[in-house]
Design a protein around this motif. Sequence first.
Motif, PDB file in Angstrom:
ATOM      1  N   VAL A   1      12.335  41.378  19.928  1.00 32.33           N
ATOM      2  CA  VAL A   1      11.289  42.366  20.200  1.00 32.33           C
ATOM      3  C   VAL A   1      10.265  42.381  19.067  1.00 32.33           C
ATOM      4  CG1 VAL A   1      10.824  44.801  20.673  1.00 32.33           C
ATOM      5  CG2 VAL A   1      12.920  43.746  21.531  1.00 32.33           C
ATOM      6  N   LEU A   2      10.757  42.187  17.847  1.00 35.20           N
ATOM      7  CA  LEU A   2       9.868  42.100  16.685  1.00 35.20           C
ATOM      8  C   LEU A   2       8.903  40.920  16.841  1.00 35.20           C
ATOM      9  CD1 LEU A   2       9.933  43.790  13.957  1.00 35.20           C
ATOM     10  CD2 LEU A   2      10.980  41.784  12.939  1.00 35.20           C
ATOM     11  N   GLN A   3       9.425  39.784  17.270  1.00 32.41           N
ATOM     12  CA  GLN A   3       8.586  38.608  17.504  1.00 32.41           C
ATOM     13  C   GLN A   3       7.588  38.863  18.630  1.00 32.41           C
ATOM     14  OE1 GLN A   3      10.755  35.071  18.544  1.00 32.41           O
ATOM     15  NE2 GLN A   3       9.063  33.710  18.053  1.00 32.41           N
ATOM     16  N   GLU A   4       8.033  39.555  19.667  1.00 32.51           N
ATOM     17  CA  GLU A   4       7.131  39.878  20.771  1.00 32.51           C
ATOM     18  C   GLU A   4       5.952  40.717  20.283  1.00 32.51           C
ATOM     19  OE1 GLU A   4       7.150  42.601  24.833  1.00 32.51           O
ATOM     20  OE2 GLU A   4       9.054  41.960  23.941  1.00 32.51           O
ATOM     21  N   ALA A   5       6.221  41.688  19.412  1.00 31.85           N
ATOM     22  CA  ALA A   5       5.152  42.547  18.897  1.00 31.85           C
ATOM     23  C   ALA A   5       4.160  41.744  18.060  1.00 31.85           C
ATOM     24  CB  ALA A   5       5.753  43.690  18.080  1.00 31.85           C
ATOM     25  N   PHE A   6       4.658  40.846  17.226  1.00 35.97           N
ATOM     26  CA  PHE A   6       3.763  40.022  16.404  1.00 35.97           C
ATOM     27  C   PHE A   6       2.936  39.085  17.288  1.00 35.97           C
ATOM     28  CE2 PHE A   6       5.991  41.575  12.748  1.00 35.97           C
ATOM     29  CZ  PHE A   6       5.141  41.351  11.684  1.00 35.97           C
ATOM     30  N   ASN A   7       3.538  38.560  18.364  1.00 35.42           N
ATOM     31  CA  ASN A   7       2.779  37.700  19.274  1.00 35.42           C
ATOM     32  C   ASN A   7       1.696  38.484  20.008  1.00 35.42           C
ATOM     33  OD1 ASN A   7       4.312  35.455  18.581  1.00 35.42           O
ATOM     34  ND2 ASN A   7       5.758  35.730  20.265  1.00 35.42           N
ATOM     35  N   VAL A   8       2.010  39.728  20.368  1.00 38.94           N
ATOM     36  CA  VAL A   8       1.004  40.570  21.014  1.00 38.94           C
ATOM     37  C   VAL A   8      -0.163  40.814  20.063  1.00 38.94           C
ATOM     38  CG1 VAL A   8       0.551  42.902  21.884  1.00 38.94           C
ATOM     39  CG2 VAL A   8       2.588  41.666  22.629  1.00 38.94           C
ATOM     40  N   GLN A   9       0.143  41.037  18.781  1.00 41.84           N
ATOM     41  CA  GLN A   9      -0.946  41.259  17.832  1.00 41.84           C
ATOM     42  C   GLN A   9      -1.830  40.017  17.703  1.00 41.84           C
ATOM     43  OE1 GLN A   9      -0.822  42.407  13.242  1.00 41.84           O
ATOM     44  NE2 GLN A   9      -1.258  44.089  14.621  1.00 41.84           N
ATOM     45  N   LYS A  10      -1.240  38.837  17.748  1.00 45.15           N
ATOM     46  CA  LYS A  10      -2.063  37.630  17.701  1.00 45.15           C
ATOM     47  C   LYS A  10      -2.997  37.569  18.908  1.00 45.15           C
ATOM     48  CE  LYS A  10      -1.974  32.601  17.931  1.00 45.15           C
ATOM     49  NZ  LYS A  10      -1.164  31.373  18.094  1.00 45.15           N
TER      50      LYS A  10
ATOM     51  N   SER B   1       3.644  51.805   5.639  1.00 47.29           N
ATOM     52  CA  SER B   1       4.570  51.644   6.762  1.00 47.29           C
ATOM     53  C   SER B   1       5.869  50.992   6.314  1.00 47.29           C
ATOM     54  CB  SER B   1       3.917  50.814   7.872  1.00 47.29           C
ATOM     55  OG  SER B   1       2.758  51.452   8.363  1.00 47.29           O
ATOM     56  N   TRP B   2       5.772  50.024   5.404  1.00 48.63           N
ATOM     57  CA  TRP B   2       6.997  49.388   4.929  1.00 48.63           C
ATOM     58  C   TRP B   2       7.841  50.365   4.119  1.00 48.63           C
ATOM     59  CZ3 TRP B   2      10.521  46.231   5.927  1.00 48.63           C
ATOM     60  CH2 TRP B   2      11.491  45.929   4.975  1.00 48.63           C
ATOM     61  N   GLN B   3       7.212  51.271   3.394  1.00 45.84           N
ATOM     62  CA  GLN B   3       7.978  52.260   2.640  1.00 45.84           C
ATOM     63  C   GLN B   3       8.859  53.088   3.569  1.00 45.84           C
ATOM     64  OE1 GLN B   3       5.191  54.552   0.329  1.00 45.84           O
ATOM     65  NE2 GLN B   3       4.731  52.883  -1.061  1.00 45.84           N
TER      66      GLN B   3
ATOM     67  N   ALA C   1      12.288  48.998  13.633  1.00 41.10           N
ATOM     68  CA  ALA C   1      11.417  49.919  14.377  1.00 41.10           C
ATOM     69  C   ALA C   1      10.382  50.564  13.468  1.00 41.10           C
ATOM     70  CB  ALA C   1      12.263  50.978  15.076  1.00 41.10           C
ATOM     71  N   ASP C   2      10.815  51.028  12.295  1.00 36.01           N
ATOM     72  CA  ASP C   2       9.877  51.680  11.373  1.00 36.01           C
ATOM     73  C   ASP C   2       8.868  50.691  10.804  1.00 36.01           C
ATOM     74  OD1 ASP C   2      11.204  53.972  11.887  1.00 36.01           O
ATOM     75  OD2 ASP C   2      12.131  54.197   9.924  1.00 36.01           O
ATOM     76  N   SER C   3       9.303  49.451  10.596  1.00 40.95           N
ATOM     77  CA  SER C   3       8.397  48.465  10.001  1.00 40.95           C
ATOM     78  C   SER C   3       7.262  48.086  10.949  1.00 40.95           C
ATOM     79  CB  SER C   3       9.176  47.212   9.596  1.00 40.95           C
ATOM     80  OG  SER C   3       9.637  46.499  10.739  1.00 40.95           O
ATOM     81  N   LEU C   4       7.508  48.148  12.259  1.00 41.24           N
ATOM     82  CA  LEU C   4       6.495  47.713  13.228  1.00 41.24           C
ATOM     83  C   LEU C   4       5.260  48.606  13.239  1.00 41.24           C
ATOM     84  CD1 LEU C   4       8.296  46.401  16.433  1.00 41.24           C
ATOM     85  CD2 LEU C   4       6.879  45.165  14.804  1.00 41.24           C
TER      86      LEU C   4
END
Length: 472
Positions: free
Chosen positions: A72-81, A159-161, A131-134
């Motif tokens: 799901v993390l990869q999916e979110a990064f691909n959507v941002q691209k 956000s990373w904090q 989830a928090d990092s996204l």
Amino acid sequence: MEEKLIARLESAVDRLEALSTGFRAGAAAEIGGDVAADPSIVAYDDLMGQYFSRVSSAADKIGGQVLEVTKVLQEAFNVQKDLLVMIKQTQKPDLAGLAEFLKPLNEAIMKTNAMTEGRRSDFFNHLKAAADSLTALAWIAYTGKDCGMSMPIAHVEESWQMAEFYNNKILVEYKSKDPNHIEWAKALKELYLPGLRDYVKKHYPLGPVWSTTSKVTTAAPSKGTVSSTPAPPPPPPASLFSAESSQPSSSKPKEGMAAVFQEINLGKPVTAGLRKVTDSMKSKNRADRSGVVGAGEKNARAGSAAFSKAGPPKLELQMGRKWVVENQIGRKNLVIDDCDPRQSVYVFGCKDSVLQIQGKVNNITVDKCTKMGVVFTNVVAACEMVNCSGVEVQCQGSAPTISVDNTAGCQLYLSKDSLGTSITTAKSSEVNVMVPGADPNGDWGEHALPQQFTHVFKDGHFETTPVSHSGG
């Protein structure tokens, strides 16, 4: 020689005819090629290849829910691209259009949030860290200093904090168990710091750069296509920060005594709405009231007294000087983001919750809390834990003093800037302090503070030393 020249001329004529008849199709293909070769898009692919591949490789070895949340993390990064490609072909939309434009990214982020709900799994820290990092990907929604967001670089770091609290718990839990989990946690951090942060710093320090020539889009983007006819603006979807904690706490209406003082300051007659009590309304003059208390009434009063003792949950600023967080149960998204060094924070009676204090405050007190997590940046005076059980506190900046009194189970996480903190303990047990290693990418060091001491009378006074145990 003449035949070659004629062939070249015919080829040139054919190319000109193709351009004149198929200009639109050719132009669209050319635009797509230019965007794919854009330095920012190429750099994004490099980001995924360099940093995300490590996260994915570690998740493949772990499997289970960790692998699921990584996908799901990869999916979110691909959507941002995809969104970054669309931005270069799209004019800046209005607010409703922007909300619809970012809807695919919002949906991907909400998928990870859904994985953290329900029954708590063995990999809750992994799910929560992801989830928090996204929320860092929401830097793409920055539209200017008046949009209510931090600058893109600062937003990624902040956000990373939020995610680092759970990421550090993974490092501690699997320190001597499974190196694959350690690798996953380290790779996740490097994906954002320095990965995404440096990418945004180099290519989008002031936010996304929209096209000035293409058509405005208000519909949700599909991969690789742009709508030529703008649709009517739909109702805006849920925000990327749809949790209740996204609202600044200071914007919430005042309650209790704070509301009373506010009315007094405004000059309102506080007793204007009260009714006058006449003689016939007094209990001693009423025939339907007697001094005998029934068993049912007695139990009802006892129940109401127990409820009033716990009280309703609170998260409010009182008199402009003291933040009060009370009776919060099972709330993982409590945030105080509008504070200053003159204010103090008092946390009381909370259970199984996490509070983030974003900014510098004067003092923090955590009183009678169970399984409570507190993440703060800087404290002017001290951070105190009193009468608590199973609390975890992380200092991301500096704190002169940390006090632990009458507490069973306390985990402290110190940053490099807070290694000089003075820690005072009294009547407490199981106090562990986590400190960063010499290597920024190395493991954290865990130190248990002594809770047993030996007192020896020597040379006219008592000498106290911690008890050390040795196996033999």
